[in-house]
Design a protein around this motif. Structure first.
Motif, PDB file in Angstrom:
ATOM      1  N   ASN A  32     -34.575 -36.042  58.141  1.00 51.33           N
ATOM      2  CA  ASN A  32     -33.276 -36.479  58.659  1.00 51.33           C
ATOM      3  C   ASN A  32     -33.386 -37.818  59.373  1.00 51.33           C
ATOM      4  OD1 ASN A  32     -32.120 -34.099  57.725  1.00 51.33           O
ATOM      5  ND2 ASN A  32     -32.365 -33.040  59.675  1.00 51.33           N
ATOM      6  N   THR A  33     -34.447 -37.989  60.134  1.00 52.90           N
ATOM      7  CA  THR A  33     -34.642 -39.247  60.857  1.00 52.90           C
ATOM      8  C   THR A  33     -34.869 -40.393  59.889  1.00 52.90           C
ATOM      9  OG1 THR A  33     -35.620 -38.023  62.712  1.00 52.90           O
ATOM     10  CG2 THR A  33     -35.990 -40.402  62.647  1.00 52.90           C
ATOM     11  N   LEU A  34     -35.645 -40.162  58.836  1.00 55.98           N
ATOM     12  CA  LEU A  34     -35.895 -41.211  57.841  1.00 55.98           C
ATOM     13  C   LEU A  34     -34.616 -41.586  57.097  1.00 55.98           C
ATOM     14  CD1 LEU A  34     -39.328 -40.059  56.335  1.00 55.98           C
ATOM     15  CD2 LEU A  34     -38.894 -41.938  57.931  1.00 55.98           C
ATOM     16  N   ILE A  35     -33.742 -40.614  56.858  1.00 57.94           N
ATOM     17  CA  ILE A  35     -32.455 -40.912  56.217  1.00 57.94           C
ATOM     18  C   ILE A  35     -31.621 -41.817  57.114  1.00 57.94           C
ATOM     19  CG2 ILE A  35     -30.256 -39.905  55.492  1.00 57.94           C
ATOM     20  CD1 ILE A  35     -31.820 -37.450  54.547  1.00 57.94           C
ATOM     21  N   ILE A  36     -31.594 -41.515  58.411  1.00 57.39           N
ATOM     22  CA  ILE A  36     -30.841 -42.351  59.358  1.00 57.39           C
ATOM     23  C   ILE A  36     -31.426 -43.755  59.418  1.00 57.39           C
ATOM     24  CG2 ILE A  36     -30.231 -42.619  61.797  1.00 57.39           C
ATOM     25  CD1 ILE A  36     -30.151 -39.579  62.005  1.00 57.39           C
ATOM     26  N   VAL A  37     -32.764 -43.853  59.431  1.00 57.54           N
ATOM     27  CA  VAL A  37     -33.418 -45.172  59.456  1.00 57.54           C
ATOM     28  C   VAL A  37     -33.061 -45.961  58.201  1.00 57.54           C
ATOM     29  CG1 VAL A  37     -35.655 -46.335  59.349  1.00 57.54           C
ATOM     30  CG2 VAL A  37     -35.307 -44.452  60.960  1.00 57.54           C
ATOM     31  N   PHE A  38     -33.095 -45.299  57.046  1.00 58.56           N
ATOM     32  CA  PHE A  38     -32.805 -45.972  55.779  1.00 58.56           C
ATOM     33  C   PHE A  38     -31.397 -46.562  55.772  1.00 58.56           C
ATOM     34  CE2 PHE A  38     -30.970 -45.707  51.479  1.00 58.56           C
ATOM     35  CZ  PHE A  38     -31.837 -46.555  50.801  1.00 58.56           C
ATOM     36  N   PHE A  39     -30.415 -45.771  56.140  1.00 60.87           N
ATOM     37  CA  PHE A  39     -29.039 -46.257  56.120  1.00 60.87           C
ATOM     38  C   PHE A  39     -28.786 -47.274  57.239  1.00 60.87           C
ATOM     39  CE2 PHE A  39     -28.370 -42.451  53.513  1.00 60.87           C
ATOM     40  CZ  PHE A  39     -27.580 -42.987  52.512  1.00 60.87           C
ATOM     41  N   GLU A  90     -11.327 -35.303  62.061  1.00 63.26           N
ATOM     42  CA  GLU A  90     -10.127 -35.339  61.220  1.00 63.26           C
ATOM     43  C   GLU A  90     -10.488 -35.630  59.759  1.00 63.26           C
ATOM     44  OE1 GLU A  90      -6.916 -34.723  61.816  1.00 63.26           O
ATOM     45  OE2 GLU A  90      -7.398 -34.072  63.849  1.00 63.26           O
ATOM     46  N   ALA A  91     -11.567 -36.400  59.574  1.00 59.57           N
ATOM     47  CA  ALA A  91     -11.998 -36.730  58.211  1.00 59.57           C
ATOM     48  C   ALA A  91     -12.898 -35.651  57.610  1.00 59.57           C
ATOM     49  CB  ALA A  91     -12.737 -38.068  58.213  1.00 59.57           C
ATOM     50  N   GLY A  92     -13.195 -34.615  58.397  1.00 61.48           N
ATOM     51  CA  GLY A  92     -14.033 -33.530  57.902  1.00 61.48           C
ATOM     52  C   GLY A  92     -15.503 -33.901  57.784  1.00 61.48           C
ATOM     53  N   LEU A  93     -15.952 -34.833  58.623  1.00 67.87           N
ATOM     54  CA  LEU A  93     -17.331 -35.318  58.523  1.00 67.87           C
ATOM     55  C   LEU A  93     -18.229 -34.820  59.652  1.00 67.87           C
ATOM     56  CD1 LEU A  93     -16.696 -39.028  57.437  1.00 67.87           C
ATOM     57  CD2 LEU A  93     -17.363 -37.089  56.009  1.00 67.87           C
ATOM     58  N   ILE A 100     -23.231 -38.457  60.881  1.00 67.72           N
ATOM     59  CA  ILE A 100     -24.278 -38.963  61.770  1.00 67.72           C
ATOM     60  C   ILE A 100     -24.554 -40.439  61.495  1.00 67.72           C
ATOM     61  CG2 ILE A 100     -26.719 -38.753  62.393  1.00 67.72           C
ATOM     62  CD1 ILE A 100     -26.522 -35.778  61.773  1.00 67.72           C
ATOM     63  N   VAL A 101     -24.575 -40.816  60.218  1.00 71.06           N
ATOM     64  CA  VAL A 101     -24.989 -42.163  59.826  1.00 71.06           C
ATOM     65  C   VAL A 101     -23.867 -43.187  59.989  1.00 71.06           C
ATOM     66  CG1 VAL A 101     -25.660 -43.561  57.838  1.00 71.06           C
ATOM     67  CG2 VAL A 101     -26.774 -41.353  58.241  1.00 71.06           C
ATOM     68  N   LEU A 102     -22.643 -42.827  59.629  1.00 78.27           N
ATOM     69  CA  LEU A 102     -21.545 -43.782  59.489  1.00 78.27           C
ATOM     70  C   LEU A 102     -21.272 -44.633  60.729  1.00 78.27           C
ATOM     71  CD1 LEU A 102     -19.628 -44.617  57.229  1.00 78.27           C
ATOM     72  CD2 LEU A 102     -17.963 -42.977  58.116  1.00 78.27           C
TER      73      LEU A 102
END
Length: 232
Positions: A32-39, A90-93, A100-102
């Motif tokens: 999960n942390t690597l995904i956040i770093v990537f984005f 509201e956006a269902g995210l 988390i990333v956006l």
């Protein structure tokens, strides 16, 4: 814990590191942390484009919108968490990796820092490239990006540290432990294994070492980047 204290352990072991990944879900937290770093690194490209636009293009309302960017830097992140959470809800995210990333893709400080660097690049250099028939994307990726290596190195370090240590926002937006990051996992580790100092130190070491590696790799660019961009 020994008295008198010793510099090296009497019986060194990797048992605690193995336990972190086999029994305590640190492999999920790491992914999960690597995904956040990537984005976040992808967001750095967007911030660079925005800083380039503010520094080298003329458009209506340019100074106003840049002032808006600067004003957002004065607002503490804790103030915007609740409205951001409500919008994502509201956006269902909520409770999703997208949620988390956006919010972390665009960072006002990164735009400001890059814009400060862009104003130091001569306009004649860009105009010469345009006269030679180069398109805007070609100029950005082949001319601007190579020139911005010092400031990008600073940005990479700051972005990596921020995303690698992300704690409060993932804890707020995610209710499922399968979406937690290493920082949140380390906090859970300290709560659940209060007396197991071996596990706590193994988790802390795993958090710190990658940051040290990234810093060592990019440290030669840091001073140059801050000096050229005008940040003292």
């Amino acid at each position: 814990m020994q008295t008198p204290p010793t510099l090296f352990p009497a019986s060194p072991t990797f048992e605690h590191y193995i336990n972190l990944f086999q029994n305590l879900n640190f492999d999920i937290y790491l992914m999960n942390t690597l995904i956040i770093v990537f984005f976040s690194m992808g967001g750095l490209l967007l911030n660079t484009m925005a800083g380039y636009g503010f520094g080298k293009f003329k458009f209506k309302g340019k100074e106003f919108w840049f002032a808006v960017v600067l004003i957002t830097m004065m607002i503490p992140g804790q103030v915007t968490m609740i409205p951001t959470y409500l919008i994502l809800n509201e956006a269902g995210l909520t409770n999703t990796m997208t949620g988390i990333v956006l919010p972390g893709l665009i960072v006002a400080f990164n735009i400001f820092l890059i814009r400060q660097f862009m104003v130091t690049i001569p306009d004649d250099l860009i105009e010469a490239a345009r006269l030679d028939g180069a398109g805007e994307l070609y100029i950005f990726f082949k001319l601007i990006i190579p020139l911005t290596k010092p400031i990008l190195a600073v940005q990479i370090i700051l972005t990596f540290i921020g995303s690698w240590n992300s704690f409060i926002w993932p804890l707020i937006i995610a209710s499922d432990q399968s979406l937690y990051t290493l920082s949140v996992g380390l906090a859970l580790l300290q709560d659940q294994h209060v007396t197991n100092y071996g596990l706590q130190m193994a988790g802390s070491t795993f958090m710190v070492v990658p940051i040290l590696i990234v810093f060592i790799l990019f440290q030669k660019y840091i001073v140059d980047g801050f000096n050229v961009s005008g940040i003292k």
